[in-house]
Scaffold this active site. Structure first.
Site, PDB file in Angstrom:
ATOM      1  N   LEU A  85      16.418  36.880 -32.052  1.00  0.00           N
ATOM      2  CA  LEU A  85      16.308  37.533 -33.351  1.00  0.00           C
ATOM      3  C   LEU A  85      17.366  36.997 -34.305  1.00  0.00           C
ATOM      4  CD1 LEU A  85      15.637  41.246 -32.326  1.00  0.00           C
ATOM      5  CD2 LEU A  85      14.020  39.385 -32.707  1.00  0.00           C
ATOM      6  N   GLY A 124      18.646  38.873 -22.213  1.00  0.00           N
ATOM      7  CA  GLY A 124      19.914  39.529 -22.499  1.00  0.00           C
ATOM      8  C   GLY A 124      20.135  39.599 -23.995  1.00  0.00           C
ATOM      9  N   GLY A 125      20.834  40.643 -24.448  1.00  0.00           N
ATOM     10  CA  GLY A 125      21.080  40.782 -25.876  1.00  0.00           C
ATOM     11  C   GLY A 125      19.777  40.821 -26.651  1.00  0.00           C
ATOM     12  N   ASP A 126      19.658  39.958 -27.665  1.00  0.00           N
ATOM     13  CA  ASP A 126      18.422  39.888 -28.456  1.00  0.00           C
ATOM     14  C   ASP A 126      17.655  38.605 -28.162  1.00  0.00           C
ATOM     15  OD1 ASP A 126      20.513  38.438 -29.621  1.00  0.00           O
ATOM     16  OD2 ASP A 126      19.621  38.507 -31.597  1.00  0.00           O
ATOM     17  N   GLU A 127      17.805  38.094 -26.941  1.00  0.00           N
ATOM     18  CA  GLU A 127      17.118  36.875 -26.541  1.00  0.00           C
ATOM     19  C   GLU A 127      16.028  37.203 -25.523  1.00  0.00           C
ATOM     20  OE1 GLU A 127      18.146  32.308 -25.078  1.00  0.00           O
ATOM     21  OE2 GLU A 127      19.608  33.912 -24.784  1.00  0.00           O
TER      22      GLU A 127
END
Length: 215
Positions: A85, A124-127
């Protein structure tokens, strides 16, 4: 007066019935306990392989499932997809982490709906990552699929009294076999970062890796 033998036989029969009932009750209890343990084990296995926020497979599960899919692909063309994102930190900073979590859930649902029966995961995160089957590994199909994916992700996300729009930078790379999975994901990841470097002036940011594709 009752026959002592009859009384003794009755007592033995009653004892046998009681013992049978107790054994059955213990068997039922044991089955219930086994069912609970199996359910707990299944929940633990699911938690170990899935992202708790979005419900998608996590990074470890993605690589395991992708390797299996590639082994069983039977020559079908496959494309590795990596998306990240854009400016996601600003959503957390402006609207709070609860809003950021809702955005991630919405993106996960949209990506999964776009992929259909194909594999998608939150790395993980926005990946996020996916492994998609394709009719053919050609530039026109990839361009069309990427455009639809970016448009799907960019649709407004209702969030309380506001409506947010998020964009994603996307990278794609063909996968030729199980041993090429990591290499293809690395190429897709590099393409995604090249797309991100294009800046916000481009509404759809996506690149295919530099490996040659048919037109």
């Amino acid at each position: 007066m009752a026959d002592p033998m009859t009384i003794a036989s009755g007592i033995c029969a009653a004892g046998a019935l009681l013992s049978t009932w107790q054994l059955r009750r213990r068997a039922v209890q044991a089955e219930a306990e086994i069912g609970i343990l199996q359910a707990e084990l299944a929940a633990e296995r699911h938690a170990a392989s899935h992202d708790p926020l979005t419900g998608l497979p996590n990074r470890r599960a993605f690589y395991r499932l992708a390797t299996t899919l590639l082994t069983d692909a039977a020559g079908r063309p496959l494309i590795a997809v990596v998306l990240d994102l854009d400016d996601f930190k600003q959503i957390n900073d402006r609207y709070g982490h609860a809003a950021g979590d809702q955005v991630l859930v919405s993106v996960a649902e949209r990506f999964a709906a776009f992929a259909g029966d194909n594999l998608v995961a939150r790395l993980g995160g926005d990946e996020f990552a996916g492994l998609l089957t394709t009719p053919a590994v050609d530039g026109r199909w990839i361009e069309h699929a990427t455009r639809r994916l970016c448009e799907t992700l960019a649709a407004p996300i209702p969030l309380g009294g506001v409506s947010l729009r998020v964009t994603a930078s996307v990278g794609l790379a063909p996968v030729t076999g199980p041993t090429q999975l990591t290499e293809a994901l690395d190429r897709a990841d590099a393409a995604m970062y090249r797309a991100k470097s294009l800046g916000p002036a481009r509404a759809r940011r996506q690149l295919v890796d530099s490996a040659p594709l048919t037109d």
